[in-house]
Design an enzyme around this catalytic site. Structure first.
Site, mmCIF file in Angstrom:
data_model
loop_
_atom_site.group_PDB
_atom_site.id
_atom_site.type_symbol
_atom_site.label_atom_id
_atom_site.label_comp_id
_atom_site.label_asym_id
_atom_site.label_seq_id
_atom_site.Cartn_x
_atom_site.Cartn_y
_atom_site.Cartn_z
ATOM 1 N N CYS A 22 -2.456 8.517 2.856
ATOM 2 C CA CYS A 22 -2.079 7.697 1.603
ATOM 3 C C CYS A 22 -3.247 8.239 0.711
ATOM 4 O O CYS A 22 -2.974 8.335 -0.697
ATOM 5 C CB CYS A 22 -2.033 6.384 1.570
ATOM 6 S SG CYS A 22 -3.371 5.536 2.594
ATOM 7 N N GLU A 32 1.039 -1.216 -0.015
ATOM 8 C CA GLU A 32 0.004 -0.072 0.130
ATOM 9 C C GLU A 32 0.913 1.189 0.085
ATOM 10 O O GLU A 32 1.439 1.402 0.918
ATOM 11 C CB GLU A 32 -0.878 -0.162 1.067
ATOM 12 C CG GLU A 32 -2.339 0.616 1.046
ATOM 13 C CD GLU A 32 -2.109 2.130 1.358
ATOM 14 O OE1 GLU A 32 -1.595 2.744 0.386
ATOM 15 O OE2 GLU A 32 -2.347 2.275 2.405
HETATM 16 P P1 NAP Z 1 8.865 4.880 4.356
HETATM 17 O O1 NAP Z 1 10.244 4.906 4.379
HETATM 18 O O2 NAP Z 1 8.315 4.252 3.215
HETATM 19 O O3 NAP Z 1 8.530 4.228 5.795
HETATM 20 C C1 NAP Z 1 7.181 3.119 6.192
HETATM 21 C C2 NAP Z 1 7.714 2.302 7.047
HETATM 22 O O4 NAP Z 1 8.737 1.405 6.311
HETATM 23 C C3 NAP Z 1 8.272 2.417 8.358
HETATM 24 O O5 NAP Z 1 7.955 1.638 9.283
HETATM 25 C C4 NAP Z 1 9.820 2.359 7.933
HETATM 26 O O6 NAP Z 1 10.589 2.370 9.282
HETATM 27 C C5 NAP Z 1 9.772 1.172 7.227
HETATM 28 N N1 NAP Z 1 10.939 1.014 6.235
HETATM 29 C C6 NAP Z 1 11.805 1.946 6.072
HETATM 30 N N2 NAP Z 1 12.844 1.240 5.299
HETATM 31 C C7 NAP Z 1 12.804 -0.026 5.345
HETATM 32 C C8 NAP Z 1 13.357 -1.100 4.792
HETATM 33 N N3 NAP Z 1 14.459 -1.004 3.942
HETATM 34 N N4 NAP Z 1 12.826 -2.347 5.020
HETATM 35 C C9 NAP Z 1 11.819 -2.633 5.578
HETATM 36 N N5 NAP Z 1 11.119 -1.589 6.133
HETATM 37 C C10 NAP Z 1 11.402 -0.451 5.979
HETATM 38 O O7 NAP Z 1 8.251 6.133 4.748
HETATM 39 P P2 NAP Z 1 8.791 7.613 5.475
HETATM 40 O O8 NAP Z 1 10.216 7.775 5.165
HETATM 41 O O9 NAP Z 1 8.410 7.410 6.724
HETATM 42 O O10 NAP Z 1 7.926 8.556 4.482
HETATM 43 C C11 NAP Z 1 8.420 9.149 3.371
HETATM 44 C C12 NAP Z 1 6.967 9.191 2.265
HETATM 45 O O11 NAP Z 1 6.185 7.856 2.428
HETATM 46 C C13 NAP Z 1 6.016 10.130 2.715
HETATM 47 O O12 NAP Z 1 6.455 11.365 2.432
HETATM 48 C C14 NAP Z 1 4.802 9.877 2.077
HETATM 49 O O13 NAP Z 1 4.990 10.382 0.685
HETATM 50 C C15 NAP Z 1 5.025 8.227 2.108
HETATM 51 N N6 NAP Z 1 4.302 7.662 3.101
HETATM 52 C C16 NAP Z 1 3.135 6.932 2.569
HETATM 53 C C17 NAP Z 1 2.386 6.352 3.778
HETATM 54 C C18 NAP Z 1 1.208 5.554 3.021
HETATM 55 O O14 NAP Z 1 0.208 5.540 4.001
HETATM 56 N N7 NAP Z 1 0.935 4.888 1.949
HETATM 57 C C19 NAP Z 1 2.556 6.126 4.816
HETATM 58 C C20 NAP Z 1 3.963 6.694 5.321
HETATM 59 C C21 NAP Z 1 4.689 7.626 4.219
HETATM 60 P P3 NAP Z 1 11.152 3.648 9.895
HETATM 61 O O15 NAP Z 1 10.076 4.777 10.187
HETATM 62 O O16 NAP Z 1 11.801 3.025 11.151
HETATM 63 O O17 NAP Z 1 12.196 4.133 8.556
#
Ligand code: NAP
Ligand code: MG
Length: 501
Positions: A303, A269
């Protein structure tokens, strides 16, 4: 005060007065017990409304993830053999605990994420609904009998896929946990969840409450820590059979690559750039109200936010006037003050949003509202961005094409329904769309032709736990919620026997 039966208002008032807060869980939750990281390392979480430390928690790594996965494998052996009625009872008991403890969980959720108390309370109730809904499903997982001829009998069993990994984002730490864990448990799976490093506490609370609700230890485990260490180790763990990931596209790609060698299945997602389409015959006030909350709910960190307003020229002026009036009246502040819009989750996210809007300004785009940082109360010294409207953007503008994940509405003006459709489908994302029109046939023709996982008509956030949710193209694949949400956690076994004597 005992937080478990305190009201959200009294907990919020105490925190805002002098920072006092009942203790939060600090360790991982593995095998039914709290434990520190094997390395002893910790991380610090911040309150987004004040940009100051909230509490410390365990910084897990591959060793903790392995312990949690081993515990989940043992938990699976017990839970997959449990009676469907027993599973349903645990899920219902969990829903009851969530409803009883809505005050405490909502306050923690608000401090964890930055959202308003009302939004956090709504999210806890949505989580309770998810456990109730999947409790019903736990007892109705039936296979089929398949006639293949007089000499055989054949039928299918729907079995749990196994240990499931859940990577939880920071924007909805509570309901994203429930959305994946409730159907996984109904299906008989076990769980290892990794909350975002900036919002770990509600998952830790819910995991222990599940044991209170009667779940055997080891069936749900939570490992906290960085995505790049704990998250990466979890999605690549050999015991994990399915990964449910919610987050960004680049991380989703990495997760899919990490899960591939184990042939683990995936639900991805990955966000969106969803249009709210206002047709020339829409009820302008209703469309303005819909557009307002489509983008400013959770400060746009959703999202499925309606982050683009695709409006037909005939109603552009009155609709923008109605929307501007509402936008300028919104109060922005610390989530626990319960304003209309809470904080931006992190400094990093705030600066990303500001950079996107500053870029639009530098390109000469019109900033109709907002376009700056700050809350209404001077005491709220955290990360805030004013509700913002960028008018009349061309289809190739980065603010039209890229997910900003903040309170920034990109307006696109179109003439006819064909242009509205082209604009609606004009990004790489395909998560959601809303349509406002008084002509239901016209709205439904558009609903049929828009590429999205879900389309709503005359009520942007219409839906519920029963309605499947997910995206197409860069928004990901797989569906959560609804009866379809169970399918990720089930595998079909066909048994065929020769019965000829
Ligand atoms: P993200 O990096 O995609 O993080 C989402 C989740 O994945 C967090 O629990 C994160 O942990 C984890 N994660 C990060 N790197 C990973 C890896 N290599 N393997 C497994 N899990 C991993 O998102 P973000 O950096 O928090 O936010 C950046 C952008 O993502 C936002 O600006 C937004 O556009 C998008 N976003 C979308 C949604 C959605 O609902 N679809 C939700 C959040 C963000 P950590 O937090 O510990 O890094
Ligand atoms: Mg990250």
């Amino acid at each position: 005060m005992n937080p478990l039966n305190a009201s959200a208002e009294s907990l919020a008032a105490a925190y805002l007065a002098d920072g006092s807060l009942p203790p939060l869980p600090q360790g991982h939750w593995i095998d039914g017990a709290e434990c520190p990281a094997a390395s002893g390392a910790t991380l610090e979480s911040l309150d987004p409304g004040l940009a100051r430390p909230l509490a410390e928690f365990a910084a897990g790594d591959a060793e903790d993830v392995d312990r949690a996965c081993q515990a989940a494998a043992r938990g699976l052996a017990v839970w997959r053999r449990s009676a469907p009625g027993a599973r349903a009872q645990v899920l219902r008991a969990m829903a009851t605990l969530l409803r009883q403890r809505v005050g405490w969980l909502a306050v923690v959720d608000s401090l964890d994420s930055g959202k308003t108390l009302a939004e956090a309370q709504g999210d806890v109730i949505s989580s309770a609904r998810l456990f109730e809904y999947y409790a019903g499903h736990a007892e109705t997982l039936e296979g089929a009998s398949i006639p293949i001829g007089p000499d055989h009998m054949s039928w299918t069993l729907r079995e749990p896929v196994g240990v499931t990994a859940h990577v939880i984002p920071w924007n909805y730490p509570t309901s994203t946990f429930a959305r994946g864990i409730a159907p996984a448990l109904a299906a008989g799976c076990s769980v290892v969840a990794k909350p975002a490093e900036t919002s770990p506490f509600t998952a830790l609370l819910m995991a222990r409450w599940l044991v209170e609700a009667g779940l055997p230890p080891g069936v749900v485990n939570v490992v906290t820590g960085l995505g790049s260490t704990a998250g990466a180790a979890l999605v690549a763990h050999p015991l994990v059979r399915h990964v449910t990931f919610t987050g960004s596209v680049p991380t989703g790609v990495r997760v899919a690559q990490a899960a591939a060698p184990q042939i683990a299945s995936l639900t991805l997602e990955l966000g969106g750039k969803s249009p709210l389409v206002a047709l020339s015959d829409c009820d302008v006030e209703a469309a303005a109200e819909g557009a307002l909350w489509a983008i400013y709910s959770n400060a746009g960190q959703v999202c499925s936010a309606g982050s683009r307003l695709v409006v037909q020229r005939a109603v552009h002026e009155p609709l923008l006037a109605a929307l501007l009036r509402r936008t300028r009246a919104l109060r922005v502040g610390h989530g626990l003050r319960n304003p209309d819009m809470g904080a931006i989750h992190s400094a990093q996210q705030l600066h990303r949003i500001a950079a996107m809007v500053d870029g639009a300004r530098a390109r000469g785009r019109e900033v109709l509202a907002g376009g700056s940082m700050g809350a209404d109360e001077a005491a709220d010294t955290g990360w805030f961005y004013r509700p913002t409207i960028l008018d009349d953007l061309p289809p190739d503008d980065p603010c039209v094409r890229e997910e900003i994940f903040g309170p920034v509405l990109a307006v696109q003006v179109v003439d006819d329904d064909a242009q509205a459709l082209a604009a609606a489908n004009g990004t790489d994302y395909a998560l959601m769309a809303g349509i406002y029109s008084r002509d239901i046939g016209r709205a439904l023709r558009l609903a049929r032709d828009i590429d999205a996982g879900q389309v709503t008509v005359n009520d942007y956030w219409a839906g519920g736990v029963q309605v499947p949710f997910g995206g197409n193209r860069h928004s990901g694949y797989g569906r959560e919620k609804g009866s379809e949400g169970l399918s990720a956690y089930l595998v079909t076994k066909a048994i065929t026997a020769r019965i000829q004597s």
